[in-house]
Design an enzyme around this catalytic site. Sequence first.
Site, PDB file in Angstrom:
ATOM      1  CB  ALA A 101      10.336 -12.053   0.669  1.00  0.00           C
ATOM      2  NE  ARG A 111       7.072  -9.444  -3.799  1.00  0.00           N
ATOM      3  CZ  ARG A 111       6.978 -10.120  -2.654  1.00  0.00           C
ATOM      4  NH1 ARG A 111       7.483 -11.322  -2.562  1.00  0.00           N
ATOM      5  NH2 ARG A 111       6.379  -9.579  -1.609  1.00  0.00           N
ATOM      6  CB  THR A 166      -0.930  -0.003   1.239  1.00  0.00           C
ATOM      7  OG1 THR A 166      -1.662  -1.228   1.242  1.00  0.00           O
ATOM      8  CG2 THR A 166      -1.895   1.160   1.225  1.00  0.00           C
ATOM      9  CG  PHE A 221      -3.770   1.312  11.080  1.00  0.00           C
ATOM     10  CD1 PHE A 221      -4.621   0.239  10.845  1.00  0.00           C
ATOM     11  CD2 PHE A 221      -2.511   1.286  10.474  1.00  0.00           C
ATOM     12  CE1 PHE A 221      -4.239  -0.825  10.038  1.00  0.00           C
ATOM     13  CE2 PHE A 221      -2.121   0.229   9.669  1.00  0.00           C
ATOM     14  CZ  PHE A 221      -2.990  -0.831   9.457  1.00  0.00           C
TER      15      PHE A 221
END
Length: 559
Positions: A276, A97, A76, A384
């Site tokens: 990863a 990706r 994001t 947030f």
Amino acid sequence: MADVKSDIEIARAAKKKPILEIGAKLGIPAEHLLPYGHDKAKVGAEFIASLTERPNGKLILVTAINPTPAGEGKTTTTVGLGDGLNRIGKKAITCIREASLGPCFGVKGGAAGGGYAQVVPMEDMNLHFTGDFHAITSAHNLLSALIDNHIYWGNEQGIDIRRIAWRRVMDMNDRALRQIVCSMGGVANGFPRETGFDITVASEVMAILCLSTDLKDLERRLGNIIVGYRRDKSPVFARDLKADGAMTVLLKDAMQPNLVQTLENNPAFVHGGPFANIAHGCNSVVATTTALKLADYVVTEAGFGADLGAEKFFDIKCRKAGLKPDAAVIVATARAMKMNGGVKKEDLGREDVEAIRKGCANLGRHIQNVKKFGVPVIVAINHFVSDTEAEIQAIKDYVATMGTEAILCRHWAEGSAGIVDLAQKVVELAESGLSQFSPLYADDMPLFQKIETIAKDIYHAGEVIADKTVRDQLRVWEEQGYGELPICMAKTQYSFSTDPNLRGAPSGHTVPVREVRLSAGAGFVVVITGEIMTMPGLPKVPSSEKIFLNPDGHIEGLF
């Protein structure tokens, strides 16, 4: 608080531009785009080859702290920063990706960003997209079939069936296939042997596609794959089975980067997707290098925390592709800092400045580690709604003691307008010329020493333990000329240690090496530590249970 739309609702409401228009913005002529529908296209190899003499733009890496169930929002932030740079007048491309079906239906539910910082078409990206993963799976399994077929028809190469190193793959989490016996059923079906499946994103073919510079390089690397060994322990290569040509044919289109767009109609390349924690965790070299020729700024991400994604980005991708990153961004959240400070997930909504201070040790370790590569770093605090001013200030104060700066970002709720401050700071850093990038270890360092260097310098481990068989195997590979390869650590993403429950910034722990695998085609040695699995399983309640088509024919449940 107003009703918050889900990611998929926001993505569905996107006002997308035709993909040819997005390509034109980058100066890609229509004849060099291979459209997949109206909103995605592959960029032709001929056009990419024509860009060689152009100067490169600035390369920005987005990485993160160790992931927690609280969520950090690295993709994001990557997408948001790309939009933010475009907003302040820079020509920027985002490179991420492709999503794997396994985690999509397992835990994650999607991987295209979130809120108002997303890449679209979101549903396509999380499902079959342009078929790249299917092509990789097919090419990998073609080689698997050719190995058993070669043995069935007389085994001219003298492959020792006890020493076949090549497994099979599928793009789904299926623990039942980790270990299997194949060729059962009598003489007509070949010679029974033990093998197993890995997930497609752990395939060496995936790594090869993501590290190759063009089709010729791709074919050479595919030919270099070691499929197994003879009785005298000499390696058998894919080229010995004449597999490299047909595998390249299957990967011809998959090799071309996929062009899509963000919610704000800015260009994005979405190409390749090695995990990863079990592979090298970066999008393709060809997508990144193409983007660098077409834009002033390229924002790319590396998977999971900086101990995995960033280390592999620097030590494998940048080393092999000759890339020099200009700045790095580490994504953190107040919620994740609280979790690292010992707060339970259900209590994250409550202010706890002390837990934040305690949990910041994890962030601090990542800042130190990235600086070891000579790359200037800044922290993005992904906002947030439950965050308090005191909590945000505590993170900013801590980061200041580490000699860098933390910027509050509201891109999830506000899109590019919420990340302008970070975009401006990133430009400052990238233009400063402060980057003195160099990998962590030298090419000529012995393989086991490279493993120890990563474990001690990045994970802050006290020791690396490995059986004699592992050490002997590494020595044999060095004797065979593979000693200069970099290391690709397969380790849990949740901790600096190999214990996923050990949060914060542990030191002095032991890293047990369970197995090593030579990826001669990709050009690295995979080191499997702890309990890491190259074929994950689904959780007790998989995301797939909530994914369905609604009466209007729209997909629900992806996020």
